[in-house]
Structure formats: C-alpha cells, structure tokens
Design a protein around this motif. Structure first.
Motif, PDB file in Angstrom:
ATOM      1  N   UNK A 121       0.829  -1.206   0.000  1.00  0.00           N
ATOM      2  CA  UNK A 121       0.000   0.000   0.000  1.00  0.00           C
ATOM      3  C   UNK A 121       0.865   1.258   0.000  1.00  0.00           C
ATOM      4  N   UNK A 122       1.963   1.223   0.751  1.00  0.00           N
ATOM      5  CA  UNK A 122       2.884   2.361   0.780  1.00  0.00           C
ATOM      6  C   UNK A 122       3.506   2.579  -0.598  1.00  0.00           C
ATOM      7  N   UNK A 123       3.876   1.477  -1.246  1.00  0.00           N
ATOM      8  CA  UNK A 123       4.436   1.579  -2.600  1.00  0.00           C
ATOM      9  C   UNK A 123       3.367   2.083  -3.570  1.00  0.00           C
ATOM     10  N   UNK A 124       2.111   1.682  -3.353  1.00  0.00           N
ATOM     11  CA  UNK A 124       1.012   2.190  -4.168  1.00  0.00           C
ATOM     12  C   UNK A 124       0.851   3.691  -4.024  1.00  0.00           C
ATOM     13  N   UNK A 125       1.029   4.204  -2.794  1.00  0.00           N
ATOM     14  CA  UNK A 125       0.979   5.654  -2.573  1.00  0.00           C
ATOM     15  C   UNK A 125       2.119   6.348  -3.303  1.00  0.00           C
ATOM     16  N   UNK A 126       3.308   5.755  -3.249  1.00  0.00           N
ATOM     17  CA  UNK A 126       4.455   6.304  -3.967  1.00  0.00           C
ATOM     18  C   UNK A 126       4.190   6.303  -5.471  1.00  0.00           C
ATOM     19  N   UNK A 127       3.559   5.248  -5.973  1.00  0.00           N
ATOM     20  CA  UNK A 127       3.206   5.183  -7.388  1.00  0.00           C
ATOM     21  C   UNK A 127       2.273   6.329  -7.768  1.00  0.00           C
ATOM     22  N   UNK A 128       1.291   6.604  -6.919  1.00  0.00           N
ATOM     23  CA  UNK A 128       0.360   7.701  -7.187  1.00  0.00           C
ATOM     24  C   UNK A 128       1.091   9.034  -7.288  1.00  0.00           C
TER      25      UNK A 128
ATOM     26  N   UNK B 162       7.208  17.439  -3.612  1.00  0.00           N
ATOM     27  CA  UNK B 162       6.847  16.247  -2.846  1.00  0.00           C
ATOM     28  C   UNK B 162       7.389  14.997  -3.534  1.00  0.00           C
ATOM     29  N   UNK B 163       7.282  14.972  -4.884  1.00  0.00           N
ATOM     30  CA  UNK B 163       7.822  13.845  -5.637  1.00  0.00           C
ATOM     31  C   UNK B 163       9.319  13.716  -5.466  1.00  0.00           C
TER      32      UNK B 163
ATOM     33  N   UNK C  70      13.767  10.818  -3.225  1.00  0.00           N
ATOM     34  CA  UNK C  70      15.096  10.922  -2.608  1.00  0.00           C
ATOM     35  C   UNK C  70      15.174  10.045  -1.361  1.00  0.00           C
ATOM     36  N   UNK C  71      14.112  10.075  -0.549  1.00  0.00           N
ATOM     37  CA  UNK C  71      14.082   9.227   0.650  1.00  0.00           C
ATOM     38  C   UNK C  71      14.168   7.757   0.242  1.00  0.00           C
ATOM     39  N   UNK C  72      13.396   7.381  -0.789  1.00  0.00           N
ATOM     40  CA  UNK C  72      13.428   5.993  -1.273  1.00  0.00           C
ATOM     41  C   UNK C  72      14.822   5.635  -1.783  1.00  0.00           C
ATOM     42  N   UNK C  73      15.462   6.571  -2.503  1.00  0.00           N
ATOM     43  CA  UNK C  73      16.813   6.324  -3.013  1.00  0.00           C
ATOM     44  C   UNK C  73      17.796   6.056  -1.882  1.00  0.00           C
ATOM     45  N   UNK C  74      17.720   6.866  -0.817  1.00  0.00           N
ATOM     46  CA  UNK C  74      18.617   6.675   0.329  1.00  0.00           C
ATOM     47  C   UNK C  74      18.367   5.310   0.969  1.00  0.00           C
ATOM     48  N   UNK C  75      17.088   4.957   1.110  1.00  0.00           N
ATOM     49  CA  UNK C  75      16.743   3.656   1.695  1.00  0.00           C
ATOM     50  C   UNK C  75      17.296   2.514   0.843  1.00  0.00           C
ATOM     51  N   UNK C  76      17.140   2.630  -0.474  1.00  0.00           N
ATOM     52  CA  UNK C  76      17.625   1.587  -1.383  1.00  0.00           C
ATOM     53  C   UNK C  76      19.132   1.423  -1.274  1.00  0.00           C
ATOM     54  N   UNK C  77      19.852   2.551  -1.265  1.00  0.00           N
ATOM     55  CA  UNK C  77      21.319   2.483  -1.192  1.00  0.00           C
ATOM     56  C   UNK C  77      21.767   1.875   0.136  1.00  0.00           C
ATOM     57  N   UNK C  78      21.137   2.313   1.252  1.00  0.00           N
ATOM     58  CA  UNK C  78      21.549   1.827   2.571  1.00  0.00           C
ATOM     59  C   UNK C  78      21.246   0.345   2.746  1.00  0.00           C
TER      60      UNK C  78
END
Length: 612
Positions: free
Chosen positions: A70-77, A413-414, A419-427
């Motif tokens: 659901x969180x990823x769905x929100x990001x998709x939106x 907002x996008x 950017x937050x997702x990118x940091x999470x992915x890298x970490x």
C-alpha cells in the motif's frame, strides 16, 4: 554486398523513408504495450522480493507485505501525478536527462542520463532472467539452459525492435494484454474464493533469524520499489505517440498507473491470504498463486506463458528508451555520434545493438540469477526520479506560469519522496551489490566528460577561422585522357580544404557532392563553398533513407555513364585521430564507401587522410 542487403531486408524489413516517420507513431493502446511493459511486468517478482526479506524475521513478519504494498502504491500515485506535470511542461518529451540538464545544469543532467542508461541495461537483463524463471517454474528440466534461452530472447528482442517502432508495437500488444487479462482473471477468481471461504492458508514453521526491525521493513520496502521501475518511460517517449502527443502520453500514463497499482496490491493481498512464501525449488510466487487459484489446468499455463512473455518483453521499455536517450546524449557530444543516427527502419539501430550486447554480457556474468541482479536494480531509476522532479521544481520557479506554486509543491513532494526511497535503497542494498551501481554512475559520467572533451578538441583542430579563396590553375590533361575528381563533402573544414587542393593537382576537372541525410544546413554549406571562389559546382544529393553510401554510389555511376571515355577519381576526405581508439568515436563511412565503390576499370577510389 547485394546478398547482404537482401538478407537485411528479409530480417529487418525494407528501409523506410524519413517522410514515413509520422506514420510510425503509436496509439495509446500500442504505446501502453511498448512503454509500460517494464512497469507492469514487475508485479511478477516485486511481491516475492518483499517476502524474501521479511521471511528472515519469521512467520509473523510476513503480514507486513500488504501494508508495504500500500505504501508503494501511494508512492506510485505521487510519481504518476508528478510525471503528468512533467509531460505538461515538456510536451515534446521530458525525460530526466532533458529536465535535469535544462533546469539543474549539465552535470546533474549527465548523472540522470548515466543512471537511466545503467538501469535500462539492467532492466533488460532482469526482465529476461525473471521471464526464464517463469518458464522453468513450469518446466524444471530447462533450468540448466537458462542463460542460453535468455540470450536467445535478447536476440529476438533486438530483431523485433530493429524492424521499427510500429511493428514492435504490433508484436508486443498480444503478450502484454494477455498478461493483464490473466492477472485480473487471477485476482477476480482469487477474491471470489476468499470471500466464499475457499482459501486455506498454508502453515509454515519458520525460524526467526533476525528480529523485525525498521531496517528489515525498509529493506523489504526497497525491494518492493522495483515494482515502479519503468514508470518514467512514458514521459521519456512522448514523441513516440500520435498527435496530440502530450495528451495521449498523459492518458496512457494514467492507464498504466491504475493497472500497475491494482495488479501489484491485489497479488500481494492474495499471496498473504494464502500465506505463500518464496521456496527454494525455483517455483515463483505468482506460479504458486496460479496453481492454487487456477489449478494445474490450461489457465495456469496461460498465466505462466503470459508471465514469461511479459517479463521478456518488459525489456522492450528499455529498447524504446535506451536508444532514444543515448541519441540525445550523443547529439550533445557526450556519447559517440553514431548513436544519434536513425537507421533504415526509423529507429536508433546502433543504440539497440549496444543495449543488446551489454545486457547479454550481464546475463552471462550473473548466470541469469534474478536475486543477484535485483540489488543492482532501482538505484539508477530512483536517482533519475529525484533529479527529474527536482528539475521540475526549478522549472516552475523559473517559468512562474499559471498554477506554478501548486505544481512546484507537487513536484517537490515527488522529489523528496523519491530521494528518501533512493537513500533507503542504497543503505539497505549497498552490501548486496548496489555499491556497483553507486560506483558505476560517476564512472559513466566521467566517460561522458572525456568523450565531450575529445569532440571539442577535434572541432577546434578542424575549425576554419576564416574561409579563404583557393588559388588554383587548370591541369593540362594528357592527350587522349580525362580524369574527373569527385570529392565527397560533409562539411567545410581543414581536411576538406586540403582534399580540394589535392584534387586540383591530379584531375582535369573537379566536382563536389554533398549527400543530404536530413540533418544538413544546406544554406550554410552552399555559402561556405561559394567563399572558396573556385569554378567547382557542389551537387546536393538528397537521401530520403538517411544513407550516404547508396546515394553517392548512384551519383557516381550516373556520372560515369554520361562520361564513359574518361577516368573518375573518387576522393573521400577523412581525418586521422592521434590515438587509434579515438576512431571508435567517429563514423567509419569511408570504409563502407570503399566497399560499395569497389574499383572498376576506369574508377579510382582515394582516401585522403588529414592527420590531426
């Protein structure tokens, strides 16, 4: 030579004239098949990627897969609405490279380009490898041949795309819509079984290897974010649509977002209802779900075949965007110029070939293992997401048109979210292999800069500060002979001037010919040529098929038929780079011309080399 030409036409189709470019555009439904296959196909492995992380925290942790989806769905939106803004602001195509370069500067643009080119290459490899996994889930005896089957799939993709955009659209519509139909049928039957109480959840006694921490949840979230790779493809390919391009692109983007969101969240919910987990025998999550809902009958195999095809054809998003992006970077002088040339079938054929070779190498190196490839995935695309959305914020602040404040806030907002997702992915993926991409991006940018510096150096060495008249006298012909020199003129530079001077020393008559492939500034060429003040006409030969070789050969043969009594010397001016490897960055047209103009009885082909 003729037999090779016939084989090319059989395999890739007859050359298309430049005038046919408008007819090669895509409607919304065919564009959805070509540009959304990457994003749509990710539902086949994104849920499994989430569960593969949560499983280390035991059985109870698996229930978190649905909230994560659901969180990823929100990001998709957020991404879909943000890219609709981008398409509105850049109605002629607003990829991350264009948006970042124009609004943030050259280097952010190059970082966006490097990120996307790397990610597009990985998309082909991951998609093909995942598709082969779907096949081997149904036919386990094929597991030892995964890499070979994958290479064959890449070859077929390359051939299909080299045949042209519209033809690729026709080929890929059936598999894409077969997959969409199969998945929605799976969801409808699955929800019906759940509502009627016909689902029996599996029971697993899983050992908890790690506690359920925020890091584990974030890691699972980052794995699931691979479901959103390919979302940017439509904004990159606006010019592939039929008119009005930007309106059709925005509409298709909404279709893609709704379809992707419903399939991904629905599959994750049903997998949770059945309590399926990734298993080690090679069967995928979607295969387990298909067996449970469809049974082992025809519908299950239709789902598996459709999954195989959509995953393999998901690579087609890269085949649509990698060549187009590399052509833009090449036009700006940061990649070899050959990548900017449109091929016989109105596609960037050199980009298609390079993408095929790079993805095939990755497939062999990683042995077609999806789990080994996924950690490398998504770093590049979320880097480009962030730069694109940040560039749009800067764009709105510069333009300050109607509704610019709301638009900038939305794109802001996008940018923040990605950017937050990118940091999470890298970490979370760094140790698993993401470090390779983190290192590769600046290395590719450095390569861009080096190529650009080379082109600037060559341009300065060839550039004429001023065009001076050439003083010459007519050569006295030997009795009974007549030699005509025909010079191929691309543009007027130092090498061309020296070739003209040479022609006057060997020929009784000199002629010049320029082949117009559609990218020439003809008025500039004629004006520069006139400043030489020589009694030599320059003939302009139009090339509707963007080829230099065939029109020049036809021009020379026509001249020779009209003047059968004399000799003709064809002079091909080429410059010689200081280092042998630098020649890769330049067209090797002279080599192909020498083959096509094979010396006849009264024809001499001379390569005039100008050393830099």
């Amino acid at each position: 030579m003729q037999s090779w030409s016939n084989f090319n036409e059989f395999l890739f189709g007859k050359p298309l004239p430049t005038s046919a470019q408008s007819h090669e555009r895509l409607g919304n439904w065919s564009a959805l098949a070509i540009l959304s296959s990457d994003a749509l196909s990710s539902v086949a492995y994104a849920t499994e990627a989430i569960l593969s992380v949560l499983i280390v925290a035991g059985s109870t942790a698996l229930t978190n897969s649905f909230p994560i989806s659901l969180t990823i769905g929100l990001l998709l939106t957020i991404l879909i609405l943000s890219y609709r803004q981008t398409i509105r602001a850049y109605p002629h195509g607003g990829g991350a490279y264009t948006v970042a370069k124009e609004n943030l500067g050259t280097y952010p643009g190059l970082v966006a380009a490097a990120s996307l080119l790397i990610d597009y290459t990985l998309t082909v490899t991951v998609s093909v490898a995942a598709g082969i996994d779907a096949l081997t889930s149904a036919y386990s005896f094929l597991v030892p041949h995964k890499v070979l089957i994958g290479l064959f799939c890449i070859l077929l993709l390359a051939i299909a795309n080299l045949r042209g955009v519209r033809e690729a659209g026709r080929i890929f519509m059936v598999p894409t819509y077969s997959f969409i139909f199969s998945v929605f049928l799976l969801l409808i039957l699955g929800f019906f079984k759940q509502s009627s109480g016909h689902i029996t959840p599996q029971v697993h006694d899983l050992t908890e290897h790690h506690p359920l921490t925020w890091f584990v949840l974030l890691h699972a979230f980052s794995e699931g974010c691979t479901a959103l790779t390919g979302v940017e493809a439509i904004s990159n390919g606006v010019m592939l649509f039929k008119k009005p391009e930007w309106k059709n692109a925005r509409t298709t983007l909404i279709y893609m977002g709704l379809t992707l969101g419903l399939m991904f969240i629905g599959i994750t919910h049903l997998v949770g209802a059945y309590n399926f987990i990734p298993i080690t025998n090679g069967e995928t999550i979607i295969s387990q779900l298909g067996r449970a809902i469809f049974g082992g009958g025809p519908l299950y195999y239709i789902l598996q075949y459709a999954t195989l095809l959509i995953l393999v054809l998901a690579a087609n998003t890269s085949y649509a965007d990698f060549p187009r992006l590399s052509s833009l970077v090449a036009k700006d002088g940061y990649l070899p110029r050959q990548l900017s040339h449109i091929g016989d079938r109105l596609v960037f054929s050199n980009g298609i070939k390079i993408l095929s070779v790079l993805s095939a190498i990755l497939l062999v190196v990683f042995k077609g293992n999806v789990n080994s490839l996924l950690p490398l995935y998504a770093v590049g695309v979320y880097t480009s997401f962030t730069l694109s959305q940040s560039g749009m914020v800067a764009h709105w602040f510069k333009e300050k048109g109607s509704g610019w404040i709301g638009s900038s806030l939305f794109n802001g907002l996008g940018a923040l979210t990605t950017f937050v997702v990118l940091v999470v992915i890298i970490l979370t993926k760094f140790k698993d292999g993401a470090w390779l991409v983190v290192i590769a991006i600046p290395m590719v940018v450095l390569l861009f800069v080096k190529i650009h510096a080379h082109y600037q150096e060559i341009a300065s060495l060839l550039r004429l500060k001023s065009i001076e008249p050439i003083a010459h006298s007519r050569r006295t012909p030997i009795e009974g002979t007549h030699n005509t020199a025909i010079i191929l003129v691309g543009q007027l530079n130092r090498g061309t001037i020296e070739a003209v001077k040479y022609a006057f020393t060997i020929a009784d008559e000199v002629r010049a010919v320029h082949v117009d492939i559609g990218s020439s500034n003809l008025e500039r060429i004629k004006s520069d040529w006139a400043q030489l003040q020589i009694d030599v006409p320059i003939d302009i030969v139009e090339s509707p098929y963007r080829s230099v070789v065939r029109p020049l050969a036809q021009y020379i043969e026509s001249w020779e038929r009209e003047h059968p009594e004399g000799y003709s010397t064809v002079i091909l001016p080429v410059f010689v780079t200081r280092k042998w490897w630098e020649a890769v960055l330049h067209n090797q047209t002279a080599l192909f011309l020498r083959v096509a103009l094979r010396t006849k009885e009264r024809r001499i082909v001379s390569t005039f080399r100008y050393y830099l």
